[in-house]
Enzyme design. Sequence first.
Site: not given
Ligand code: S3P
Length: 436
Positions: A317, A344, A348
Amino acid sequence: MAPVGAWDAMPGRRLGGEVTVPGDKSISHRALMLGGIAEGTTEVDGFLEGEDCLATMTAMRSMGVAIDRSRPRVLVIRGVGLHGLIPPVGPLDMGNAGTAMRLLTGLLAGQSFDTVLVGDSSLMKRPMERVAAPLRQMGAVLETTDGKPPVRICGGQALEGADHQLKVASAQVKSAILLAGLYARGGTSVTEPAVTRDHTERMLRAFGVEVTVQGRRTSLTPGVLRGTRIDVPADFSSAAFFIVAATLAGESPLVIRNVGVNPTRTGLLEILRLMGGRIGFQNERLAGDEPVADLVVEPAVLRGITVPPELVPLAIDEFPALFVAAALAEGETLVSGAAELRVKESDRIGVMAEGLQALGADVSALPDGMRIRGGRLSGGAIDSHGDHRIAMSFAVAAACAQGPVRILDVANVATSFPGFPEAARAAGLRIEVVPT
Ligand code: S3P
């Protein structure tokens, strides 16, 4: 249409002092879901009162969970037990929150009733088959719409535990499977291609569920959750904007208090240190099952690097802020192995490349990353495309730019960091909300 809002952010290298950032978004979502299906009461302190987590709160309430919010940042959740949720009236609207939609898909696959999940225009474009497909292997019945939301879940299925090998490194997919695993007959395990954030595993254990981890394989034995107390640390991903800003535009050290420093989240620190960043920890401690510390960020001159691919999921992130850091570093930075950034809240890679180019940066977007030749940034106008982290990253860029930067479409910053302009001003950034 909802107002989209804009900021004017001005140059000024005067960060320092102390800043506090709001609670962790990932942990706040999970506390609501697990607290809701636990037996007994769960008290959550430090809850993020951002729009994403409020969408999860509304969803849990609409399925019969009583949640008291009479004190700021504190929730008292009266859990209804694993089988106590009731059918909501109409679709559940998860707004901009991918975490809410993906994790709830896992949780709802195990219920006795049908549900439909929808979201805002960004979330309606995001991939959901990555969650739906492994859940089907467990016996869940659910449909996506061309792989995207709406997600329609048919309840009343008997789920079976399964042994999953994930192709994508995603904590959301892993978590959805573990939540469905709570409702399955037999154990469930998930092997990830790379380590991702482990908040679900830690929190399930805090609620009394047996979860074991061997390398990249996580296994869960279904069991009852017992209400507990959750202390939510400040969100490392929100602190990230100030970590980069204080490195590049610091006048004196900046202290950021009580930040979650779970090693599955802090890849940005390792990357910045490789670039010459100077970030230290003070008062390291545990908040429940999560490590926290006060961060001390010293001003530093950064050098471009090739970002080690194994750090990518641990900083997933933080790439918008990191691309800004690279654009202001000496020399070239290469990021690859980060194709996930394309799916995302916005693309991004595309949106950051476009914004940095609008400020005169020498960057090339790659299918799975970016090549950035560091230098100076001019003033200008950039469009965040409604992506909260991109809006905040350009507020950081502006501190080191040659002129003011107008940042468009910033309303979604309230999803993860309500009050960002005020916090940013307290840290020394110069940012004004453009009157509408
Ligand atoms: C998150 C996992 C991540 C991250 C998101 C929050 C989470 O996504 O980018 O902002 O809380 O499990 P991904 O699992 O798609 O990588």
